[in-house]
Write a protein that holds these residues in place. Structure first.
Motif, PDB file in Angstrom:
ATOM      1  N   GLU A 253      22.337   9.678   6.992  1.00  0.00           N
ATOM      2  CA  GLU A 253      21.229   9.029   7.682  1.00  0.00           C
ATOM      3  C   GLU A 253      21.029   7.629   7.118  1.00  0.00           C
ATOM      4  N   LEU A 254      20.629   6.712   7.981  1.00  0.00           N
ATOM      5  CA  LEU A 254      20.344   5.344   7.573  1.00  0.00           C
ATOM      6  C   LEU A 254      18.840   5.116   7.507  1.00  0.00           C
ATOM      7  N   TYR A 255      18.411   4.391   6.502  1.00  0.00           N
ATOM      8  CA  TYR A 255      16.991   4.066   6.339  1.00  0.00           C
ATOM      9  C   TYR A 255      16.854   2.578   6.050  1.00  0.00           C
ATOM     10  N   LEU A 256      15.692   2.048   6.367  1.00  0.00           N
ATOM     11  CA  LEU A 256      15.422   0.632   6.163  1.00  0.00           C
ATOM     12  C   LEU A 256      14.387   0.445   5.060  1.00  0.00           C
ATOM     13  N   GLN A 257      14.695  -0.436   4.129  1.00  0.00           N
ATOM     14  CA  GLN A 257      13.752  -0.785   3.064  1.00  0.00           C
ATOM     15  C   GLN A 257      13.419  -2.273   3.168  1.00  0.00           C
ATOM     16  N   PRO A 258      12.134  -2.631   3.182  1.00  0.00           N
ATOM     17  CA  PRO A 258      11.784  -4.059   3.196  1.00  0.00           C
ATOM     18  C   PRO A 258      12.502  -4.788   2.057  1.00  0.00           C
ATOM     19  N   TYR A 259      13.147  -5.886   2.395  1.00  0.00           N
ATOM     20  CA  TYR A 259      13.986  -6.563   1.406  1.00  0.00           C
ATOM     21  C   TYR A 259      13.176  -7.035   0.196  1.00  0.00           C
ATOM     22  N   ALA A 260      11.948  -7.483   0.432  1.00  0.00           N
ATOM     23  CA  ALA A 260      11.116  -7.987  -0.664  1.00  0.00           C
ATOM     24  C   ALA A 260      10.784  -6.901  -1.680  1.00  0.00           C
ATOM     25  N   GLU A 261      10.887  -5.626  -1.268  1.00  0.00           N
ATOM     26  CA  GLU A 261      10.548  -4.529  -2.176  1.00  0.00           C
ATOM     27  C   GLU A 261      11.757  -4.035  -2.970  1.00  0.00           C
ATOM     28  N   LYS A 262      12.941  -4.405  -2.536  1.00  0.00           N
ATOM     29  CA  LYS A 262      14.150  -3.804  -3.094  1.00  0.00           C
ATOM     30  C   LYS A 262      14.343  -4.122  -4.584  1.00  0.00           C
ATOM     31  N   TYR A 263      14.050  -5.343  -5.002  1.00  0.00           N
ATOM     32  CA  TYR A 263      14.286  -5.737  -6.388  1.00  0.00           C
ATOM     33  C   TYR A 263      13.532  -4.839  -7.363  1.00  0.00           C
ATOM     34  N   LEU A 264      12.285  -4.519  -7.036  1.00  0.00           N
ATOM     35  CA  LEU A 264      11.460  -3.721  -7.939  1.00  0.00           C
ATOM     36  C   LEU A 264      11.564  -2.223  -7.679  1.00  0.00           C
ATOM     37  N   ASN A 265      12.084  -1.849  -6.518  1.00  0.00           N
ATOM     38  CA  ASN A 265      12.164  -0.428  -6.155  1.00  0.00           C
ATOM     39  C   ASN A 265      13.580  -0.112  -5.681  1.00  0.00           C
TER      40      ASN A 265
END
Length: 788
Positions: A253-265
């Protein structure tokens, strides 16, 4: 009125120099520490927050269900970005991005390695990396095109203007044309690179991208402004099923993560995003608050210690008509003055400590004095500290009964005493938590550095396969074998430190046709086991004596468990359409961070790979001579590429940069917490000594020894430390045990960690109270019994 209060406050400050020094020192250190942490936290939260389209940018991650397990990662299929853009209307732009590598460029006599990678044609339309030359539409739309940074343009061509349209020799095999020049990337960009090549070139160079079972690049999307992220995510979720056959128990399955959140999460647990660097942001934010509260508690205790001498002043003021509100304002004004002095000193300390702090954290922090936010932060810290630190003394002293005070019968109730002692327990509880945390983190770092990885990372060098070394590898290996101090040479497509590529088309006899399970894969040369010093559980290494090894495989123990063969050597195994047999079983070894469990691994032989890493095993103590000899051979065989190498142990250490920073910072924070807490303890014993000064004098006249008086004064404070130990130990165990769960392999929290912390705190506390206790016990009883 306020001016008069500040005058009185300043006179008290000057009059009681030792008291003021202790107070200001504690507040200054606490404020400086908190301000450094605030700067670090603000910087962490600013990473990747500068993109104009930030609210529309997402990174794709894949959640794979197989064998009853759910795993997730940011590794995706290389064709995914273009397919999502083509099939999902809500996706405005999409781009793949391969992992970055240092690659060699040449222009004239200049030969330089630069860090960069491949990106999709939409990349500069999505991300706010300003172009100095060229356009976002044309920067990466041709296979031969390349976008370079200002630094790279100036290095090769003198300026960005002169670089556009010029050619560079890429890896001494292709000529690429500069189609765009972008501004040097800011420090708050999580991705750093000096060049980007077209995604079309990446697809052209890597035939494996056409297999939807292979994972490696990252995929980024920019949604249309009117797109509903939830509805888009629902459309994207089962997208892979259009290209891979799946079942209910085995699917992706594919999911989307807000790019601005990726560095910390960016950490996954059971297929879900579960923390990352955000844990350290929260941890240090709490540490800043607690250290500041400890400093404020010191102010309260030290102010209370002086309350007997200030009580008559309060009584006189009340008798002549001073309202309680005016007394509260007076004492808060005094707190504001002391805090203002402290924060000035704290800023000076921060300026002095910033270079060392930046070196420790790998940051480029500075005091943003030109930004209103900075002064707002300073003002907020000033008011918060002044109000918190001054509130208890202000309300307590202003509530004193003037009749009782002037009669000399000031006695503090149980509530006030309990509150002050509670502050000390709170201070030392936090100190103990920090000490335990520091020890556990240090032990985990030591565990990861000393734990056997299944191979020997000492005296192992990595040399990139590039240029003429691709074709001359056999000659290189022969020449290097003649160098004294060389034990063995082999090669590998990636590096043993991190194997990031996976395949899900590994087949074996008896495999469920509906089973889709990823295997880490590696391509190596001859003498791989010998060079790595791996241990064979069964079978053998690849050998030139067996021509069939070209279709042979080695697997690790985890792969055998997954496959289910009882006697795996000689059993058939397929890698896509490539049929072969297992020739050897390796004992499990770590080829990723210890945050991750060892995965099933399949290794095949290929002496003709066009990129990767040469592995050189060196005898201990001969590294310097060997490197000099290797450099000479590389210059002779590969003159168009500069000689570069990495040590295996250093590359391994880079996997834990964040943890190493946390380990060092936690040590400093623990020291500061103890330092400030001891000041609070000193304030409380000063208060107690002043309260019991006549009692001590009478006891001495009645024959009490100095040692008995010392025990009398110090014992109750040691009891407070014991209470702090009882309060802090379970909290520290819970917090650190939860932190350790983030590692698939970790140390255990031993009982002696708490015993050591207890002993250390008791020793420091005893040393703190000893001075004041001994001083009070040795004072002349005649002076103690005087009325004044």
């Amino acid at each position: 009125m306020i001016k008069s209060y500040l005058k009185i406050a300043w006179r008290n400050f000057i009059k009681n120099k030792s008291h003021s020094f202790i107070n200001v020192s504690g507040l200054s250190v606490g404020l400086a520490c908190s301000l450094l942490i605030v700067l670090w936290v603000q910087d962490e939260r600013s990473i990747d927050a500068f993109h104009a389209n930030g609210k529309l940018l997402y990174q794709v991650y894949e959640r794979q269900s197989h064998d009853g397990k759910i795993e997730a990662s940011y590794l995706t299929q290389a064709l995914l970005a273009d397919e999502l853009k083509r099939r999902i209307p809500e996706v405005r732009y999409a781009s793949g991005l391969e992992q970055g590598h240092p690659l060699t460029f040449q222009s004239g006599d200049k030969i330089v390695k630069m860090e960069g990678t491949f990106a999709g044609a939409d990349f500069f339309r999505m991300f706010s990396y300003p172009l100095l030359q060229g356009t976002p539409e044309s920067a990466l739309n041709t296979p031969a095109g390349i976008a370079i940074s200002r630094k790279m343009a100036e290095l090769f061509f003198g300026s960005a203007e002169k670089a556009i349209g010029k050619s560079l020799r890429y890896e001494n095999k292709d000529n690429v044309q500069v189609t765009a020049v972008f501004e040097n990337l800011p420090a708050n960009s999580s991705r750093q690179f000096d060049f980007l090549r077209s995604w079309k070139a990446f697809v052209k160079e890597n035939a494996w991208v056409n297999n939807w079972g292979n994972f490696s690049p990252a995929t980024f999307l920019q949604l249309r402004a009117d797109a509903d992220p939830d509805k888009t995510a629902a459309k994207v979720k089962n997208f892979i099923s259009l290209y891979n056959s799946e079942t209910n128990s085995n699917h992706t399955e594919l999911y989307l993560q807000p790019y601005a959140e990726k560095y910390l999460n960016s950490t996954f647990k059971n297929g879900q995003i579960d923390g990352g660097r955000i844990v350290y942001v929260h941890l240090f934010s709490l540490a800043a608050i607690f250290i500041l509260l400890i400093a404020c508690a010191n102010f309260m205790n030290l102010a209370t210690a002086r309350s007997i001498k200030r009580s008559k002043e309060v009584g006189v003021r009340k008798v002549i008509g001073a309202a309680r509100s005016s007394l509260i304002v007076q004492f808060l004004s005094e707190a504001l003055l002391l805090t203002s002095i402290s924060i000035i000193i704290a800023v000076i300390l921060v300026i002095a400590l910033l270079p060392a702090f930046n070196n420790l954290t790998g940051k480029y922090l500075f005091l943003p004095v030109e930004q209103p936010v900075f002064w707002g932060t300073i003002s907020g810290m000033l008011l918060f500290t002044a109000i918190v630190a001054g509130s208890y003394p202000a309300f307590f002293l202003s509530s004193l009964n003037p009749v009782r005070v002037l009669k000399g019968s000031l006695i503090f109730g149980r509530g006030a005493t309990f509150f002050r002692k509670g502050l000390v327990v709170f201070q030392f509880s936090l100190s103990i938590i920090l000490i335990v945390g520091m020890i556990v983190i240090y032990r985990q770092m030591e565990y990861m550095q000393t734990k056997s990885l299944g191979y020997n990372r000492d005296n192992l060098l990595y040399i990139p396969i590039e240029g003429d070394l691709i074709k001359k590898y056999d000659l290189f290996k022969e020449e290097v074998g003649k160098i004294p101090g060389i034990q063995s040479v082999s090669k590998m497509k990636e590096s043993p430190t991190v194997i990031g590529h996976t395949k899900d088309d590994i087949g074996w006899v008896g495999k469920d046709p509906n089973l889709i399970t990823p295997f880490a894969d590696a391509t190596v040369g001859y003498d791989f086991v010998k060079t790595m010093k791996l241990k064979l559980k069964d079978g053998r290494d690849f050998s030139r004596n067996f021509s069939t090894d070209s279709v042979g495989y080695m697997v690790n123990e985890e792969a055998v468990k997954k496959i289910g063969y009882q006697n795996p050597v000689g059993q058939p195994l397929s890698w896509g359409s490539r049929q072969g047999k297992i020739i050897g079983v390796l004992k499990d070894f770590h080829f990723n961070s210890m945050h991750e469990a060892i995965e099933p691994l399949v290794i095949r032989l290929s002496e003709n790979q066009t990129w990767g890493t040469i592995l050189v095993r060196v005898e201990a103590g001969k590294t310097k001579q060997v490197i000099a000899a290797l450099e000479k051979i590389c210059k002779d065989l590969n003159p168009n590429f500069s000689f570069t190498y990495q040590f295996s142990d250093q590359e391994y250490s880079k996997l834990y940069n964040s943890e190493q920073v946390v380990s060092r910072l936690s040590g400093y924070f623990a020291f500061l917490a103890i330092f400030i807490s001891c000041m609070g303890l000193l304030g409380l014993i000063m208060f107690t000594a002043e309260q019991r000064v006549k009692e001590i004098g009478i006891r001495k006249i009645l024959g009490a020894s100095v040692s008995s008086l010392f025990t009398l004064l110090s014992s109750e404070f040691l009891v407070l430390v014991v209470i702090a130990l009882l309060v802090a130990s379970p909290i520290a165990w819970y917090a650190m045990n939860k932190w350790l769960q983030g590692f698939a392999y970790h140390t255990l929290i031993q009982w002696w960690v708490f015993a050591f912390s207890a002993g250390l705190i008791m020793l420091i506390a005893l040393a703190t109270v000893s001075f004041q206790a001994a001083r009070s016990a040795l004072i002349n009883p005649v002076k103690s019994l005087r009325n004044e």
